[in-house]
Design a protein around this motif. Structure first.
Motif, PDB file in Angstrom:
ATOM      1  N   UNK A   1       0.838  -1.201   0.000  1.00  0.00           N
ATOM      2  CA  UNK A   1       0.000   0.000   0.000  1.00  0.00           C
ATOM      3  C   UNK A   1       0.872   1.249   0.000  1.00  0.00           C
ATOM      4  N   UNK A   2       1.953   1.233   0.762  1.00  0.00           N
ATOM      5  CA  UNK A   2       2.858   2.373   0.817  1.00  0.00           C
ATOM      6  C   UNK A   2       3.491   2.620  -0.547  1.00  0.00           C
ATOM      7  N   UNK A   3       3.928   1.550  -1.195  1.00  0.00           N
ATOM      8  CA  UNK A   3       4.543   1.683  -2.518  1.00  0.00           C
ATOM      9  C   UNK A   3       3.551   2.277  -3.515  1.00  0.00           C
ATOM     10  N   UNK A   4       2.306   1.818  -3.473  1.00  0.00           N
ATOM     11  CA  UNK A   4       1.267   2.374  -4.348  1.00  0.00           C
ATOM     12  C   UNK A   4       1.017   3.845  -4.037  1.00  0.00           C
ATOM     13  N   UNK A   5       0.977   4.171  -2.767  1.00  0.00           N
ATOM     14  CA  UNK A   5       0.692   5.557  -2.351  1.00  0.00           C
ATOM     15  C   UNK A   5       1.798   6.508  -2.782  1.00  0.00           C
ATOM     16  N   UNK A   6       3.038   6.035  -2.817  1.00  0.00           N
ATOM     17  CA  UNK A   6       4.161   6.877  -3.230  1.00  0.00           C
ATOM     18  C   UNK A   6       4.084   7.283  -4.699  1.00  0.00           C
ATOM     19  N   UNK A   7       3.258   6.582  -5.456  1.00  0.00           N
ATOM     20  CA  UNK A   7       3.062   6.920  -6.870  1.00  0.00           C
ATOM     21  C   UNK A   7       1.978   7.981  -7.062  1.00  0.00           C
ATOM     22  N   UNK A   8       1.350   8.412  -5.970  1.00  0.00           N
ATOM     23  CA  UNK A   8       0.298   9.422  -6.014  1.00  0.00           C
ATOM     24  C   UNK A   8       0.868  10.822  -5.826  1.00  0.00           C
ATOM     25  N   UNK A   9       0.018  11.812  -6.032  1.00  0.00           N
ATOM     26  CA  UNK A   9       0.379  13.189  -5.735  1.00  0.00           C
ATOM     27  C   UNK A   9       1.162  13.865  -6.845  1.00  0.00           C
ATOM     28  N   UNK A  10       1.705  15.017  -6.514  1.00  0.00           N
ATOM     29  CA  UNK A  10       2.407  15.832  -7.513  1.00  0.00           C
ATOM     30  C   UNK A  10       3.871  15.450  -7.693  1.00  0.00           C
ATOM     31  N   UNK A  11       4.421  14.682  -6.777  1.00  0.00           N
ATOM     32  CA  UNK A  11       5.835  14.299  -6.851  1.00  0.00           C
ATOM     33  C   UNK A  11       6.023  12.799  -6.673  1.00  0.00           C
ATOM     34  N   UNK A  12       5.393  11.989  -7.519  1.00  0.00           N
ATOM     35  CA  UNK A  12       5.489  10.538  -7.327  1.00  0.00           C
ATOM     36  C   UNK A  12       6.929  10.037  -7.419  1.00  0.00           C
ATOM     37  N   UNK A  13       7.261   9.097  -6.544  1.00  0.00           N
ATOM     38  CA  UNK A  13       8.593   8.491  -6.553  1.00  0.00           C
ATOM     39  C   UNK A  13       8.446   6.981  -6.661  1.00  0.00           C
ATOM     40  N   UNK A  14       9.459   6.373  -7.262  1.00  0.00           N
ATOM     41  CA  UNK A  14       9.520   4.918  -7.325  1.00  0.00           C
ATOM     42  C   UNK A  14      10.973   4.493  -7.384  1.00  0.00           C
ATOM     43  N   UNK A  15      11.178   3.238  -7.104  1.00  0.00           N
ATOM     44  CA  UNK A  15      12.518   2.667  -7.063  1.00  0.00           C
ATOM     45  C   UNK A  15      12.979   2.256  -8.446  1.00  0.00           C
ATOM     46  N   UNK A  16      14.230   2.538  -8.729  1.00  0.00           N
ATOM     47  CA  UNK A  16      14.842   2.045  -9.960  1.00  0.00           C
ATOM     48  C   UNK A  16      14.961   0.531  -9.827  1.00  0.00           C
ATOM     49  N   UNK A  17      14.562  -0.182 -10.859  1.00  0.00           N
ATOM     50  CA  UNK A  17      14.625  -1.636 -10.837  1.00  0.00           C
ATOM     51  C   UNK A  17      16.041  -2.176 -10.930  1.00  0.00           C
TER      52      UNK A  17
END
Length: 82
Positions: A38-54
């Motif tokens: 859920x946290x990982x999904x939530x980090x993709x929300x908003x004006x500054x989404x972040x995700x991990x480089x694979x």
């Protein structure tokens, strides 16, 4: 499970960007009651989404990553060159 408001989400995204911190570490340090998926999904929300480089597993703004269709992962510019 607690909800994360948009202001708190922006703080968490800013804290993660440029680090290789794990989701469990972020959740524990921030005293959040949320599961990692859920946290990982939530980090993709908003004006500054972040995700991990694979590749290197560092956190980047989603817009700074390129999706590699062959490997089905998002990669930063450095890992994309490899």
């Amino acid at each position: 499970m607690s909800l994360i408001d948009d202001d708190r989400l922006e703080e968490l995204q800013a804290d993660l960007e440029g680090t290789c911190k794990s989701l469990s570490q972020l959740i524990e340090e921030s005293d959040l009651d949320i599961d990692e998926d859920t946290m990982e999904d939530r980090l993709l929300d908003g004006t500054s989404p972040v995700e991990r480089c694979g590749g290197c597993e560092w956190w980047f703004r989603s817009t700074d990553l390129e999706f590699d269709e062959d490997r089905y992962i998002s990669l930063c510019a450095e890992c994309e060159e490899d």
